[in-house]
Design a protein around this motif. Structure first.
Motif, PDB file in Angstrom:
ATOM      1  N   ASP A 220      35.695  37.890  40.850  1.00 50.81           N
ATOM      2  CA  ASP A 220      34.234  37.783  40.982  1.00 50.81           C
ATOM      3  C   ASP A 220      33.569  39.146  40.849  1.00 50.81           C
ATOM      4  OD1 ASP A 220      34.377  35.061  41.329  1.00 50.81           O
ATOM      5  OD2 ASP A 220      34.382  35.143  43.538  1.00 50.81           O
ATOM      6  N   ASP A 223      33.673  40.156  37.215  1.00 55.32           N
ATOM      7  CA  ASP A 223      32.715  39.348  36.462  1.00 55.32           C
ATOM      8  C   ASP A 223      31.298  39.873  36.654  1.00 55.32           C
ATOM      9  OD1 ASP A 223      32.273  36.855  34.855  1.00 55.32           O
ATOM     10  OD2 ASP A 223      31.046  36.331  36.594  1.00 55.32           O
ATOM     11  N   SER A 355      38.706  33.143  31.926  1.00 55.26           N
ATOM     12  CA  SER A 355      37.714  33.217  33.004  1.00 55.26           C
ATOM     13  C   SER A 355      36.625  32.176  32.788  1.00 55.26           C
ATOM     14  CB  SER A 355      37.101  34.617  33.052  1.00 55.26           C
ATOM     15  OG  SER A 355      38.094  35.591  33.323  1.00 55.26           O
ATOM     16  N   ARG A 359      35.727  29.189  35.467  1.00 62.07           N
ATOM     17  CA  ARG A 359      34.410  29.030  36.074  1.00 62.07           C
ATOM     18  C   ARG A 359      33.802  27.671  35.753  1.00 62.07           C
ATOM     19  NH1 ARG A 359      35.739  33.779  36.603  1.00 62.07           N
ATOM     20  NH2 ARG A 359      34.732  35.332  37.924  1.00 62.07           N
TER      21      ARG A 359
END
Length: 411
Positions: A220, A223, A355, A359
């Motif tokens: 996180d 990101d 990723s 998500r």
């Protein structure tokens, strides 16, 4: 398709391009003589159309004669360049006078094997198989045929069934058990195509160990850092668009670099592509942030050229980006600008693609939808992303606090 390009016409086109380079007339004549030799080489193999397999066979023949001392290095280099210029022209409709690195690959000597190999590769190209699939087939089928020759076979009909499992046993010296699965798939495809190959199909391993790696994804914090740097002026507009496409859609690197201007529907806010790996048509919504960056790049930063591809080199010659290697460089540079993954951690479009899938899954997007977006022909391929959904997995875990246990049994 490559199989429809007549050698005679292709050679004349390349000779015209060579004449435009301003080389001396003697060199132009030399290359015409080389191409006459190349045409005779093809005629002996009953081939009158271009194929990459024919080029490989010619290069192998050159290397064998060079190693036997039949001619010197300068002539070898001219012969190699002449053949590779044909390949470049088919791919780019242009040629570049350059030095080609010698990377000789041994080819089968049996005329039957060479012709069969060539026809198989032509068949893959005709049906639009991806470049990666074709390159893998070239390498693995070539190894298979060479193994058969070394075992005394020069035709599939002469091949003893025991040779097939022996080939796979031979590969275990250099291939991991999980890689044998890929080899088996390509050899199975080749034997299904080849006359006389069906009787050998049952000998190809049907069950192979499957590699199930831990999927690398951005944390996180990583990101967030990546998204922050994409909002700054540090990152080129072209690179921003590439990163956002991968981050928001999960597109493969090969599909991103093959994106054409005509694929973008600005009226309906969609992007339509043919997925390179599966050959399936795919339409995705053009999100506002991606559309804004794409339009800014195309209008302001993209080189002014008639090239139909969206993403081009920043410096002349303005050619399309070249797949995985270029995208890896873009991602690595952007990660560095974001201050993330500065060590030996995994980088590249794959990490961003994984990723994106993770998500989507955490937001409740159905696995079947994610599978379609990622371009998986086998829907179960997406199941591995379930392991990245930590919260959902935690809710499935068994609470052991109420179960009496003997601690000694755990040591």
């Amino acid at each position: 398709m490559h199989t429809n390009i007549l050698l005679k016409e292709l050679i004349e086109s390349v000779l015209r391009e060579i004449s435009k380079l301003g080389l001396c007339s003697e060199l132009n004549c030399q290359y015409r003589r080389i191409y006459n030799r190349f045409k005779k080489f093809a005629e002996k193999r009953n081939m009158d159309c271009f194929s990459s397999a024919l080029i490989e066979s010619f290069l192998s023949d050159i290397e064998q004669k060079y190693m036997a001392g039949q001619f010197g290095r300068p002539r070898r280099n001219h012969l190699r360049r002449a053949a590779l210029l044909l390949q470049d022209y088919v791919r780019d409709e242009a040629i570049e006078w350059k030095i080609y690195v010698v990377n000789p690959k041994q080819m089968p000597t049996s005329q039957e094997f060479l012709l069969l190999y060539s026809r198989f590769i032509d068949n893959l190209e005709f049906y639009g198989r991806s470049e990666n699939t074709i390159q893998s087939s070239k390498n693995l089928v070539r190894q298979f045929l060479l193994f058969l020759e070394d075992s005394g076979c020069t035709a599939l009909l002469m091949t003893h069934p025991d040779m097939v499992p022996s080939f796979f046993q031979h590969l275990l010296a250099t291939y991991s058990p999980t890689s044998i699965r890929t080899v088996a798939s390509h050899i199975r495809s080749f034997l299904s195509f080849a006359e006389g190959g069906e009787r050998l199909l049952p000998l190809v391993p049907s069950y192979c160990t499957r590699n199930k790696p831990i999927i690398p994804i951005l944390t996180d914090k990583e990101d967030d850092a990546l998204k922050r740097v994409l909002k700054t002026q540090k990152v080129l507009l072209r690179d921003k668009a590439i990163i956002l496409l991968a981050l928001r859609t999960g597109l493969r690197a090969v599909d991103i670099v093959k994106l054409k201007l005509e694929d973008i529907d600005w009226v309906n806010d969609t992007i339509s592509i043919i997925q390179s790996k599966t050959g399936n048509p795919f339409k995705i919504p053009l999100a506002a942030d991606i559309g804004n960056v794409l339009s800014s790049y195309i209008l302001n930063d993209r080189p002014k050229t008639e090239n139909p591809y969206v993403f081009l080199r920043s410096l002349a010659p303005f050619r399309p980006l070249s797949g995985h290697s270029t995208c890896y460089t873009v991602v690595r540079k952007t990660f560095h600008q974001a201050g993330i993954r500065l060590g030996n951690e995994r980088k590249g479009i794959h990490v961003i693609r994984h990723s994106a899938a993770s998500r989507m899954l955490s937001k409740g997007v159905p696995v079947t939808t994610i599978s379609s977006m990622l371009g998986h022909s086998n829907k179960t391929s997406t199941d591995i992303y379930l392991t990245t959904d930590t919260e959902s997995m935690r809710s499935c875990a068994i609470d052991l606090s109420e179960i009496p246990m003997n601690c000694k049994g755990l040591i």
